[in-house]
Design a protein around this motif. Sequence first.
Motif, PDB file in Angstrom:
ATOM      1  N   ARG A 118       0.859  -1.185   0.000  1.00 35.20           N
ATOM      2  CA  ARG A 118       0.000   0.000   0.000  1.00 35.20           C
ATOM      3  C   ARG A 118       0.892   1.230   0.000  1.00 35.20           C
ATOM      4  O   ARG A 118       1.850   1.316   0.758  1.00 35.20           O
ATOM      5  N   LEU A 119       0.576   2.203  -0.838  1.00 36.04           N
ATOM      6  CA  LEU A 119       1.309   3.465  -0.917  1.00 36.04           C
ATOM      7  C   LEU A 119       0.406   4.579  -0.408  1.00 36.04           C
ATOM      8  O   LEU A 119      -0.722   4.719  -0.867  1.00 36.04           O
ATOM      9  N   THR A 120       0.898   5.372   0.543  1.00 37.87           N
ATOM     10  CA  THR A 120       0.155   6.520   1.057  1.00 37.87           C
ATOM     11  C   THR A 120       0.920   7.781   0.705  1.00 37.87           C
ATOM     12  O   THR A 120       2.121   7.866   0.953  1.00 37.87           O
ATOM     13  N   ILE A 121       0.228   8.753   0.128  1.00 38.17           N
ATOM     14  CA  ILE A 121       0.815  10.052  -0.200  1.00 38.17           C
ATOM     15  C   ILE A 121       0.233  11.064   0.786  1.00 38.17           C
ATOM     16  O   ILE A 121      -0.985  11.171   0.927  1.00 38.17           O
ATOM     17  N   LEU A 122       1.102  11.798   1.470  1.00 37.52           N
ATOM     18  CA  LEU A 122       0.631  12.829   2.397  1.00 37.52           C
ATOM     19  C   LEU A 122       0.287  14.080   1.608  1.00 37.52           C
ATOM     20  O   LEU A 122       1.011  14.472   0.698  1.00 37.52           O
ATOM     21  N   GLY A 123      -0.823  14.699   1.923  1.00 42.98           N
ATOM     22  CA  GLY A 123      -1.243  15.913   1.231  1.00 42.98           C
ATOM     23  C   GLY A 123      -2.437  15.650   0.338  1.00 42.98           C
ATOM     24  O   GLY A 123      -3.109  14.621   0.451  1.00 42.98           O
ATOM     25  N   THR A 124      -2.703  16.581  -0.590  1.00 40.91           N
ATOM     26  CA  THR A 124      -3.881  16.472  -1.446  1.00 40.91           C
ATOM     27  C   THR A 124      -3.550  16.305  -2.920  1.00 40.91           C
ATOM     28  O   THR A 124      -4.437  16.101  -3.733  1.00 40.91           O
ATOM     29  N   GLY A 125      -2.284  16.411  -3.289  1.00 38.77           N
ATOM     30  CA  GLY A 125      -1.875  16.205  -4.676  1.00 38.77           C
ATOM     31  C   GLY A 125      -1.121  14.897  -4.800  1.00 38.77           C
ATOM     32  O   GLY A 125      -0.314  14.561  -3.940  1.00 38.77           O
ATOM     33  N   HIS A 126      -1.408  14.138  -5.849  1.00 37.52           N
ATOM     34  CA  HIS A 126      -0.750  12.843  -6.021  1.00 37.52           C
ATOM     35  C   HIS A 126       0.315  12.946  -7.108  1.00 37.52           C
ATOM     36  O   HIS A 126      -0.001  13.092  -8.286  1.00 37.52           O
ATOM     37  N   PRO A 127       1.588  12.881  -6.713  1.00 41.25           N
ATOM     38  CA  PRO A 127       2.657  12.950  -7.709  1.00 41.25           C
ATOM     39  C   PRO A 127       2.769  11.622  -8.459  1.00 41.25           C
ATOM     40  O   PRO A 127       2.273  10.595  -7.991  1.00 41.25           O
ATOM     41  N   PRO A 128       3.431  11.623  -9.605  1.00 42.55           N
ATOM     42  CA  PRO A 128       3.691  10.353 -10.278  1.00 42.55           C
ATOM     43  C   PRO A 128       4.577   9.492  -9.381  1.00 42.55           C
ATOM     44  O   PRO A 128       5.522   9.992  -8.776  1.00 42.55           O
ATOM     45  N   VAL A 129       4.250   8.229  -9.250  1.00 43.93           N
ATOM     46  CA  VAL A 129       5.040   7.310  -8.432  1.00 43.93           C
ATOM     47  C   VAL A 129       5.264   6.013  -9.187  1.00 43.93           C
ATOM     48  O   VAL A 129       4.568   5.709 -10.157  1.00 43.93           O
ATOM     49  N   MET A 130       6.243   5.231  -8.732  1.00 43.14           N
ATOM     50  CA  MET A 130       6.516   3.920  -9.285  1.00 43.14           C
ATOM     51  C   MET A 130       6.929   3.023  -8.118  1.00 43.14           C
ATOM     52  O   MET A 130       7.745   3.427  -7.293  1.00 43.14           O
ATOM     53  N   ILE A 131       6.360   1.838  -8.037  1.00 45.96           N
ATOM     54  CA  ILE A 131       6.729   0.879  -7.009  1.00 45.96           C
ATOM     55  C   ILE A 131       7.258  -0.360  -7.719  1.00 45.96           C
ATOM     56  O   ILE A 131       6.606  -0.899  -8.614  1.00 45.96           O
ATOM     57  N   THR A 132       8.454  -0.791  -7.339  1.00 50.41           N
ATOM     58  CA  THR A 132       9.071  -1.965  -7.934  1.00 50.41           C
ATOM     59  C   THR A 132       9.655  -2.840  -6.837  1.00 50.41           C
ATOM     60  O   THR A 132       9.602  -2.480  -5.667  1.00 50.41           O
ATOM     61  N   ALA A 133      10.207  -3.959  -7.227  1.00 48.42           N
ATOM     62  CA  ALA A 133      10.934  -4.832  -6.297  1.00 48.42           C
ATOM     63  C   ALA A 133      12.386  -4.874  -6.717  1.00 48.42           C
ATOM     64  O   ALA A 133      12.710  -4.590  -7.874  1.00 48.42           O
ATOM     65  N   GLN A 134      13.249  -5.204  -5.798  1.00 48.45           N
ATOM     66  CA  GLN A 134      14.656  -5.400  -6.115  1.00 48.45           C
ATOM     67  C   GLN A 134      15.131  -6.640  -5.400  1.00 48.45           C
ATOM     68  O   GLN A 134      14.587  -7.009  -4.365  1.00 48.45           O
TER      69      GLN A 134
END
Length: 80
Positions: free
Chosen positions: A57-73
């Motif tokens: 689960r990804l949580t962004i603080l604030g009211t604007g959602h920036p571009p994000v990327m979630i990967t594994a390593q």
Amino acid sequence: MLPLRIANATRILAETQDEYYALAIKDEIIDGTNQMTSVWEPTPSELKMLNEGGAVRLTILGTGHPPVMITAQPAPGLSS
């Protein structure tokens, strides 16, 4: 999730903000796009949830959602 120190970190975010984890990031420009990368490790209870079919689960603080990327390593010492 617990933030880990990323190899070749370029800066530490929230280093003096006690209410947040200090977050080591690596600033890069890839294909002309600025990127900030951090590395996270699941806690034992989170890893258990993931192994049982849970999700990240990804949580962004604030009211604007920036571009994000979630990967594994891969784990240290292993190649992808």
